[in-house]
Scaffold this active site. Structure first.
Site, PDB file in Angstrom:
ATOM      1  N   GLY A  45       0.757  -1.051  -0.021  1.00  0.00           N
ATOM      2  CA  GLY A  45       0.012   0.098   0.120  1.00  0.00           C
ATOM      3  C   GLY A  45       0.879   1.349  -0.138  1.00  0.00           C
ATOM      4  O   GLY A  45       2.015   1.277   0.739  1.00  0.00           O
ATOM      5  N   GLN A  50       2.917  10.206   1.047  1.00  0.00           N
ATOM      6  CA  GLN A  50       4.299   9.296   1.226  1.00  0.00           C
ATOM      7  C   GLN A  50       5.297   9.821  -0.143  1.00  0.00           C
ATOM      8  O   GLN A  50       6.481   9.338   0.197  1.00  0.00           O
ATOM      9  CB  GLN A  50       4.032   7.893   1.417  1.00  0.00           C
ATOM     10  CG  GLN A  50       3.213   7.606   2.474  1.00  0.00           C
ATOM     11  CD  GLN A  50       3.233   5.807   2.476  1.00  0.00           C
ATOM     12  OE1 GLN A  50       2.288   5.373   2.012  1.00  0.00           O
ATOM     13  NE2 GLN A  50       3.890   5.261   3.314  1.00  0.00           N
ATOM     14  N   CYS A  88       5.261  -0.215   6.993  1.00  0.00           N
ATOM     15  CA  CYS A  88       4.926   1.382   6.200  1.00  0.00           C
ATOM     16  C   CYS A  88       6.139   1.700   5.562  1.00  0.00           C
ATOM     17  O   CYS A  88       7.334   1.585   6.131  1.00  0.00           O
ATOM     18  CB  CYS A  88       4.317   1.978   7.328  1.00  0.00           C
ATOM     19  SG  CYS A  88       3.956   3.797   6.563  1.00  0.00           S
ATOM     20  N   LEU A  89       6.073   2.125   4.321  1.00  0.00           N
ATOM     21  CA  LEU A  89       7.167   2.468   3.515  1.00  0.00           C
ATOM     22  C   LEU A  89       7.857   3.740   3.917  1.00  0.00           C
ATOM     23  O   LEU A  89       8.962   3.813   3.972  1.00  0.00           O
ATOM     24  CB  LEU A  89       6.862   2.446   2.010  1.00  0.00           C
ATOM     25  CG  LEU A  89       6.421   1.174   1.310  1.00  0.00           C
ATOM     26  CD1 LEU A  89       6.057   1.594  -0.037  1.00  0.00           C
ATOM     27  CD2 LEU A  89       7.475   0.196   1.401  1.00  0.00           C
ATOM     28  N   HIS A 130      -5.158   1.647   6.744  1.00  0.00           N
ATOM     29  CA  HIS A 130      -3.660   2.292   6.765  1.00  0.00           C
ATOM     30  C   HIS A 130      -3.525   3.343   5.661  1.00  0.00           C
ATOM     31  O   HIS A 130      -3.183   4.359   6.497  1.00  0.00           O
ATOM     32  CB  HIS A 130      -2.834   0.933   6.925  1.00  0.00           C
ATOM     33  CG  HIS A 130      -1.241   1.651   6.777  1.00  0.00           C
ATOM     34  ND1 HIS A 130      -0.556   1.051   7.823  1.00  0.00           N
ATOM     35  CD2 HIS A 130      -0.750   2.449   6.100  1.00  0.00           C
ATOM     36  CE1 HIS A 130       0.671   1.677   7.497  1.00  0.00           C
ATOM     37  NE2 HIS A 130       0.557   2.567   6.649  1.00  0.00           N
ATOM     38  N   GLU A 131      -4.089   2.902   4.565  1.00  0.00           N
ATOM     39  CA  GLU A 131      -3.876   4.117   3.584  1.00  0.00           C
ATOM     40  C   GLU A 131      -4.902   5.374   3.772  1.00  0.00           C
ATOM     41  O   GLU A 131      -4.312   6.422   3.546  1.00  0.00           O
ATOM     42  CB  GLU A 131      -3.692   3.306   2.153  1.00  0.00           C
ATOM     43  CG  GLU A 131      -2.634   2.166   1.951  1.00  0.00           C
ATOM     44  CD  GLU A 131      -1.363   2.563   2.304  1.00  0.00           C
ATOM     45  OE1 GLU A 131      -0.914   3.473   2.068  1.00  0.00           O
ATOM     46  OE2 GLU A 131      -0.714   1.691   2.882  1.00  0.00           O
ATOM     47  N   HIS A 134      -3.513   7.926   5.924  1.00  0.00           N
ATOM     48  CA  HIS A 134      -2.417   8.392   5.787  1.00  0.00           C
ATOM     49  C   HIS A 134      -2.785   9.849   5.073  1.00  0.00           C
ATOM     50  O   HIS A 134      -2.410  10.868   4.861  1.00  0.00           O
ATOM     51  CB  HIS A 134      -1.754   7.903   4.567  1.00  0.00           C
ATOM     52  CG  HIS A 134      -0.305   7.006   5.036  1.00  0.00           C
ATOM     53  ND1 HIS A 134       0.597   7.760   5.627  1.00  0.00           N
ATOM     54  CD2 HIS A 134      -0.172   5.914   4.715  1.00  0.00           C
ATOM     55  CE1 HIS A 134       1.455   6.603   5.977  1.00  0.00           C
ATOM     56  NE2 HIS A 134       1.136   5.527   5.415  1.00  0.00           N
TER      57      HIS A 134
END
Ligand code: ZN
Length: 162
Positions: A45, A50, A88-89, A130-131, A134
């Site tokens: 994701g 990000q 998470c990236l 999660h996304e 963000h």
């Protein structure tokens, strides 16, 4: 084009994103780049902030192909929850366990500009939550209770120094 991923504590990760009003060429290019970036980083994701864009765009790697979702909005969350290790990236090598709704119903704009509703459960439901978080500047560590969060962040910073 593979984009550079903003890492915590970059302040952009705490900003709120704007809705996509129209699927322009620029938006299409960004979506394409976000998919490439997700694949390159082997993530499941990715949200636009990000990669430094304050737009309500996420890419989610569902079972098969990564898919783009514009203006995603959670309509319904199940009361039943699920606890899984999330990554998470923007937080390399940090995998805290996060509790989330097990099933969600989401409204999104598809890349052609049509509003559709989708249902997700299990891992996919967690990725969507999660996304979408963000897009409002909410990060997965915010779901970890305070004492634990400090410990996780210490781990994150220690690893970052290597
Ligand atoms: Zn993330």
């Amino acid at each position: 084009m593979v984009l550079k991923i903003k890492k915590y504590p970059d302040p952009i990760l705490r900003k709120k994103c704007q809705e996509v009003k129209e699927v322009t060429e620029e938006i299409k290019n960004l979506c394409r780049d976000m998919i490439e970036t997700l694949v390159e980083n082997q993530g499941i994701g990715l949200a636009a902030p990000q990669v430094g864009e304050l737009k309500r765009i996420i890419v989610v790697q569902t079972e098969k192909e990564p898919e783009v979702f514009l203006n995603p909005k959670i309509l319904k969350k199940s009361r039943e929850t699920i606890l899984i290790e999330e990554g998470c990236l923007s937080f390399p090598n940090l995998f805290p366990k996060i509790k989330r709704a097990k099933e969600v119903e989401i409204k999104v704009l598809d890349p052609k500009g049509k509003t559709i509703q989708i249902k997700a459960k299990g891992l996919a439901a967690c990725v969507f939550q999660h996304e979408i978080d963000h897009l409002d500047g909410i990060l997965f560590i915010d779901h970890v209770r305070v004492g634990r969060r400090i410990w996780e962040l210490l781990k994150f910073y220690k690893r970052g120094k290597k």
